[in-house]
Scaffold this active site. Structure first.
Site, PDB file in Angstrom:
ATOM      1  N   HIS A 203      58.695 -23.811 -17.327  1.00 29.05           N
ATOM      2  CA  HIS A 203      57.384 -23.727 -16.665  1.00 29.05           C
ATOM      3  C   HIS A 203      56.706 -22.367 -16.821  1.00 29.05           C
ATOM      4  O   HIS A 203      55.569 -22.193 -16.417  1.00 29.05           O
ATOM      5  CB  HIS A 203      57.498 -24.042 -15.175  1.00 29.05           C
ATOM      6  CG  HIS A 203      58.088 -22.893 -14.383  1.00 29.05           C
ATOM      7  ND1 HIS A 203      59.436 -22.654 -14.332  1.00 29.05           N
ATOM      8  CD2 HIS A 203      57.505 -21.911 -13.657  1.00 29.05           C
ATOM      9  CE1 HIS A 203      59.661 -21.594 -13.581  1.00 29.05           C
ATOM     10  NE2 HIS A 203      58.514 -21.103 -13.163  1.00 29.05           N
TER      11      HIS A 203
HETATM   12  C1  UD1 Z   1      54.305 -20.225  -9.832  1.00 25.83           C
HETATM   13  C2  UD1 Z   1      54.642 -18.751  -9.868  1.00 25.83           C
HETATM   14  C3  UD1 Z   1      55.902 -18.549 -10.696  1.00 25.83           C
HETATM   15  C4  UD1 Z   1      57.038 -19.428 -10.189  1.00 25.83           C
HETATM   16  C5  UD1 Z   1      56.597 -20.873 -10.104  1.00 25.83           C
HETATM   17  C6  UD1 Z   1      57.673 -21.679  -9.438  1.00 25.83           C
HETATM   18  C7  UD1 Z   1      52.765 -17.169  -9.803  1.00 25.83           C
HETATM   19  C8  UD1 Z   1      51.957 -16.223 -10.597  1.00 25.83           C
HETATM   20  N1  UD1 Z   1      53.599 -17.962 -10.493  1.00 25.83           N
HETATM   21  O1  UD1 Z   1      54.031 -20.624 -11.154  1.00 25.83           O
HETATM   22  O2  UD1 Z   1      56.319 -17.205 -10.609  1.00 25.83           O
HETATM   23  O3  UD1 Z   1      58.129 -19.318 -11.055  1.00 25.83           O
HETATM   24  O4  UD1 Z   1      55.403 -20.952  -9.309  1.00 25.83           O
HETATM   25  O5  UD1 Z   1      57.569 -23.036  -9.710  1.00 25.83           O
HETATM   26  O6  UD1 Z   1      52.655 -17.199  -8.618  1.00 25.83           O
HETATM   27  N2  UD1 Z   1      50.364 -27.649 -10.102  1.00 25.83           N
HETATM   28  C9  UD1 Z   1      50.295 -28.944  -9.647  1.00 25.83           C
HETATM   29  N3  UD1 Z   1      50.796 -29.203  -8.402  1.00 25.83           N
HETATM   30  C10 UD1 Z   1      51.349 -28.260  -7.605  1.00 25.83           C
HETATM   31  C11 UD1 Z   1      51.401 -26.948  -8.094  1.00 25.83           C
HETATM   32  C12 UD1 Z   1      50.907 -26.660  -9.343  1.00 25.83           C
HETATM   33  O7  UD1 Z   1      49.798 -29.840 -10.317  1.00 25.83           O
HETATM   34  O8  UD1 Z   1      51.805 -28.576  -6.491  1.00 25.83           O
HETATM   35  C13 UD1 Z   1      49.845 -27.375 -11.481  1.00 25.83           C
HETATM   36  C14 UD1 Z   1      48.363 -26.980 -11.479  1.00 25.83           C
HETATM   37  O9  UD1 Z   1      47.802 -27.516 -12.632  1.00 25.83           O
HETATM   38  C15 UD1 Z   1      48.437 -25.476 -11.574  1.00 25.83           C
HETATM   39  C16 UD1 Z   1      49.678 -25.254 -12.426  1.00 25.83           C
HETATM   40  O10 UD1 Z   1      50.584 -26.279 -12.022  1.00 25.83           O
HETATM   41  O11 UD1 Z   1      47.294 -24.920 -12.150  1.00 25.83           O
HETATM   42  C17 UD1 Z   1      50.331 -23.901 -12.211  1.00 25.83           C
HETATM   43  O12 UD1 Z   1      50.619 -23.689 -10.829  1.00 25.83           O
HETATM   44  P1  UD1 Z   1      50.670 -22.199 -10.222  1.00 25.83           P
HETATM   45  O13 UD1 Z   1      51.110 -22.255  -8.813  1.00 25.83           O
HETATM   46  O14 UD1 Z   1      49.410 -21.490 -10.503  1.00 25.83           O
HETATM   47  O15 UD1 Z   1      51.751 -21.485 -11.100  1.00 25.83           O
HETATM   48  P2  UD1 Z   1      53.232 -21.936 -11.467  1.00 25.83           P
HETATM   49  O16 UD1 Z   1      53.295 -22.130 -12.926  1.00 25.83           O
HETATM   50  O17 UD1 Z   1      53.643 -23.052 -10.584  1.00 25.83           O
HETATM   51  N1  UDP Z   2      64.131 -26.766  -8.329  1.00 29.53           N
HETATM   52  C1  UDP Z   2      64.175 -28.004  -7.731  1.00 29.53           C
HETATM   53  N2  UDP Z   2      63.722 -29.063  -8.441  1.00 29.53           N
HETATM   54  C2  UDP Z   2      63.263 -28.982  -9.705  1.00 29.53           C
HETATM   55  C3  UDP Z   2      63.241 -27.709 -10.310  1.00 29.53           C
HETATM   56  C4  UDP Z   2      63.658 -26.608  -9.602  1.00 29.53           C
HETATM   57  O1  UDP Z   2      64.627 -28.130  -6.603  1.00 29.53           O
HETATM   58  O2  UDP Z   2      62.871 -30.017 -10.255  1.00 29.53           O
HETATM   59  C5  UDP Z   2      64.556 -25.602  -7.535  1.00 29.53           C
HETATM   60  C6  UDP Z   2      65.689 -24.804  -8.135  1.00 29.53           C
HETATM   61  O3  UDP Z   2      66.636 -24.595  -7.136  1.00 29.53           O
HETATM   62  C7  UDP Z   2      65.034 -23.497  -8.521  1.00 29.53           C
HETATM   63  C8  UDP Z   2      63.872 -23.402  -7.559  1.00 29.53           C
HETATM   64  O4  UDP Z   2      63.464 -24.748  -7.392  1.00 29.53           O
HETATM   65  O5  UDP Z   2      65.870 -22.409  -8.375  1.00 29.53           O
HETATM   66  C9  UDP Z   2      62.695 -22.599  -8.045  1.00 29.53           C
HETATM   67  O6  UDP Z   2      62.503 -22.942  -9.351  1.00 29.53           O
HETATM   68  P1  UDP Z   2      61.268 -22.646 -10.260  1.00 29.53           P
HETATM   69  O7  UDP Z   2      61.815 -22.837 -11.602  1.00 29.53           O
HETATM   70  O8  UDP Z   2      60.120 -23.477  -9.843  1.00 29.53           O
HETATM   71  O9  UDP Z   2      60.836 -21.141  -9.963  1.00 29.53           O
HETATM   72  P2  UDP Z   2      61.401 -19.711 -10.375  1.00 29.53           P
HETATM   73  O10 UDP Z   2      62.759 -19.582  -9.802  1.00 29.53           O
HETATM   74  O11 UDP Z   2      61.372 -19.600 -11.858  1.00 29.53           O
HETATM   75  O12 UDP Z   2      60.418 -18.771  -9.775  1.00 29.53           O
END
Ligand code: UD1
Ligand code: UDP
Length: 356
Positions: A203
């Site tokens: 991701h």
């Molecule tokens: C965010 C964090 C990242 C973390 C990740 C965990 C920042 C800068 N990044 O990244 O460090 O590792 O969360 O998962 O804060 N979206 C949905 N539904 C949701 C959430 C997101 O559809 O519930 C989609 C949207 O299109 C959105 C994209 O995912 O634009 C990215 O979501 P965003 O929260 O901006 O960043 P992450 O990639 O999730």
């Molecule tokens: N995780 C989960 N379901 C999923 C993927 C991840 O429960 O489908 C959990 C997992 O324990 C992981 C945490 O969510 O450590 C956060 O993961 P993510 O990769 O979203 O964020 P990051 O740790 O890279 O910030």
């Protein structure tokens, strides 16, 4: 003692499950703020339910957007709550936009900020999470480090006051829950056999938003999937890009599923042969579960796992990824307590409520 905890994204719900519980146990009055950065049921609600988190006192409904939008809206709305609630401390977790927003609000209102998972550093220095980490560490009063290396990183930047080695709160949770999870039920649900598949999660923005890198990674997973089953709980960000660029065919026989709840993720991890990931949490949880991870990054904050040969950095190199995913053998033993003793949450809570 009134403590305002800020969460917004999936990894923060997991960390809050540990620290929030201990804060309340040690008598703190905790106000929980959810910025709303993650909002899908399987990215947010499932964690609150399964991990029995406190219902947020405030949901700020910030949602998706650019970094400035997400951070700015979170700041404006957290500030309103902080002015109204007048907490003694603001607790922030990890390195997301919710983290840096909470830290900046606290620093400007002169409310002490506690950073859980302080001191991690990784290249590239311009990745959003790295910017968030540096700003948060430099505006925090309490810095709870998950590793000894994190303490050294802070020292190099002139930060030594308020720094504590707490250990990793995700390790606490893993130890607490691992025996209560019905692995067999999860394996049956997904039609998988023990130690005969690879679990992958992808991701990170530098992987999803760079087409060449994404193509390399998906192509490698596709090739691996003809040798061993690959299961891929897909983050919505990744799904959106693959849809937009129509890259599904690269994945071969990879089994794509929706994001799974925490207990399913742990069961899938613990029973996999290997993990391929760019997640900060997953690469470390793989180690907790005794599985090695092939890491789709040029560098990692959890560098000790690379230095000891447990995990391997392959960045987005297709051939290296395939070779390591199929052939990497981790060392037979590892140093103990890299991530503390499973009591990080207690240590953090005791320090914040003034018992230590
Ligand atoms: C965010 C964090 C990242 C973390 C990740 C965990 C920042 C800068 N990044 O990244 O460090 O590792 O969360 O998962 O804060 N979206 C949905 N539904 C949701 C959430 C997101 O559809 O519930 C989609 C949207 O299109 C959105 C994209 O995912 O634009 C990215 O979501 P965003 O929260 O901006 O960043 P992450 O990639 O999730
Ligand atoms: N995780 C989960 N379901 C999923 C993927 C991840 O429960 O489908 C959990 C997992 O324990 C992981 C945490 O969510 O450590 C956060 O993961 P993510 O990769 O979203 O964020 P990051 O740790 O890279 O910030």
């Amino acid at each position: 003692m009134k403590i305002l905890s800020v969460v917004g994204a999936r990894p923060q719900f997991i960390k809050e499950a540990v620290v929030g519980e201990q804060l309340r146990r040690y008598g703190a009055h905790e106000i929980l703020v959810h910025t709303g950065q993650h909002y899908d049921v399987n990215m947010s609600d499932v964690f609150f339910r399964y991990l029995e988190l406190k219902k947020p006192d405030y949901n700020l409904s910030v949602g998706s957007g650019t970094h400035a939008y997400q951070t700015g809206m979170s700041m404006i709305r957290i500030e309103e709550v902080a002015i109204k609630e007048k907490p003694d401390i603001i607790v922030v977790y990890g390195d997301t936009n919710a983290t840096v927003a909470g830290a900046l609000v606290g620093a400007k209102l002169k409310i002490p900020v506690a950073h859980v998972e302080a001191g991690l550093r990784q290249k590239p220095k311009d990745m959003p999470e790295e910017i968030n980490r540096v700003v948060t560490d430099h505006t925090s009063k309490f810095l709870f480090c998950p590793t000894k290396k994190a303490i050294d990183n802070l020292k190099l930047e002139g930060i030594s006051k308020g720094v504590y080695f707490a250990g990793d709160v995700m390790y606490d949770l893993f130890l607490r829950l691992k025996d209560s999870i019905d692995d067999q039920k999860v394996l049956e649900k997904y039609g998988l056999q023990r130690e005969s598949y690879i679990l992958t999660t992808v991701h990170r923005d530098f992987n999803t938003d760079n087409e060449e890198r994404l193509r390399n990674i998906l192509t490698a997973l596709g090739e691996i999937s003809y040798v061993i089953p690959v299961v891929f709980p897909m983050h919505p960000r990744t799904k959106k890009v693959i849809n937009q660029k129509n890259l599904w065919n690269l994945l071969g026989k990879t089994r794509v599923i929706d994001p799974v709840p925490y207990h399913e993720l742990v069961a899938l991890l613990a029973n996999s042969l290997k993990v391929v990931t760019d997640s900060g949490g997953v690469q470390k949880e793989a180690y907790f579960a005794g599985v090695s991870a092939i890491v789709l990054m040029p560098d990692t904050g959890w560098i000790e796992l690379i230095e000891h040969g447990w995990n391997v950095l392959v960045d987005a190199d297709k051939d290296h990824l395939i070779e390591k995913a199929l052939n990497h053998v981790p060392p037979s033993s590892m140093p103990k307590e890299l991530y503390g003793d499973g009591k990080a949450g207690v240590k953090i809570a005791r320090i914040l409520v003034g018992e230590d």
